[in-house]
Design a protein around this motif. Structure first.
Motif: not given
Length: 318
Positions: A114-116, A216-218, A221-222, A288-293
């Motif tokens: 996502s663009t965020g 973005v709502d989820t 930086d998903l 890289q993958v955003n692990r938190a998302s």
């Protein structure tokens, strides 16, 4: 949910057969390039792999790509597990669901994020211009089209509804392929559609109105999707995986630095109107993958009843 369970059961059966008789995957042999089959979805997310192929990044790694189109990640997972294709592109919710069922998958490269920025993302929920739906909260009780049921798009739409203070429990989701959604919306068969580019730009040009940026709502930086293989392929052909990953990383970097090339390549694998390419909102192509998302997506999958127990998302990652 029944369709996903059936697909996963079929994939598990196919995996057993592949273990006994070998799969349809490629291997490096001979003096020519290694054939590699990759299943993708005809959306803007996968532009980097098409660009990388055209720029010769895969050829540099001794690979010859065959790209196979599919409707969604839930259908691609069984194809990868059974060995029909070497690699696949999928949203991470599909991979989380598969991992929770014990299917042996491994992410090898990021795909799209996502663009965020709310209102300026590459995916969103659109309604007709005259619709009484004004925000995500108003989607409660309405008919919303998504490309695959019980997956990232309906869980993130529910997240948007909750974020707006609405009731996300009684939304009626309908499964439609992205190319069929706008006609269904125009005919009144659904009240809203969750679309990604290039279908989002098409919808807005046709008079549609954006009511939610569900990615973005989820989560900040998903990371929405990525490329993956089976654990069997990863173990048996580590050099193939290494070369594919290297080519993808170079392709993602190139796409990030050349947005005009991304817009141009879309015309080779989608049916987008050329006049719309300049108005597209592109996703990010993260290194890289955003692990938190991913953890957020896993939590949503449990909350929305897609799975009963969250898997260790770290086991999916390289």
């Amino acid at each position: 949910m029944i369709r996903i369970r059936a697909a996963l059961a079929a994939a598990a059966s196919a995996l057993l057969l592949a273990a006994c008789g070998g799969g349809g995957g490629s291997d490096a042999s001979g003096d020519g390039p290694t054939p590699v089959k990759v299943s993708v979805i005809p959306i803007v997310d996968v532009a980097p792999i098409y660009l990388g192929d055209r720029q010769g990044f895969f050829a540099e790694q001794g690979l010859k790509l065959e790209l196979v189109s599919a409707q969604g990640g839930a259908a691609i997972v069984p194809a990868v597990v059974s060995g029909q294709v070497d690699f696949g592109f999928s949203n991470y919710t599909s991979l989380i669901i598969a991992k929770s069922k014990g299917l042996p998958l491994k992410v090898v490269a990021p795909g799209a994020g996502s663009t965020g920025v709310r209102g300026k993302d590459f995916g969103g929920v659109v309604v007709k211009s005259g619709s009484p739906i004004r925000s995500a909260r108003d989607l409660a009780g309405k008919r919303v089209a998504v490309n695959t049921l019980n997956n990232i798009n309906d869980t993130t739409v529910r997240a948007s509804i909750r974020a707006a203070g609405g009731d996300a429990e009684n939304v009626r989701f309908t499964e439609l392929a992205f190319p069929d959604m706008l006609a269904a919306l125009d005919k009144g068969n659904v009240d809203a559609v969750q679309v990604v580019e290039p279908f989002l730009a098409t919808a807005l040009k046709s008079g549609g109105r954006l009511v939610a940026s569900n990615y973005v709502d989820t989560a900040p930086d998903l990371t929405v999707a990525g490329y993956f293989t089976s654990e069997k392929t990863a173990a048996a052909k580590p050099e193939l995986v290494k070369r594919f990953t290297a080519a993808m990383q170079k392709s993602l970097k190139y796409a990030t630095g050349n947005p005009d090339a991304v817009r141009k390549i879309l015309g080779t694998y989608t049916k987008i109107d050329p006049s719309l390419t300049g108005s597209l909102t592109l996703p990010t192509y993260p290194a890289q993958v955003n692990r938190a998302s991913l953890q957020t997506l896993s939590t949503l999958a449990v909350q929305d009843g897609l799975i009963t127990k969250a898997p260790d998302v770290g086991e999916l990652l390289p």
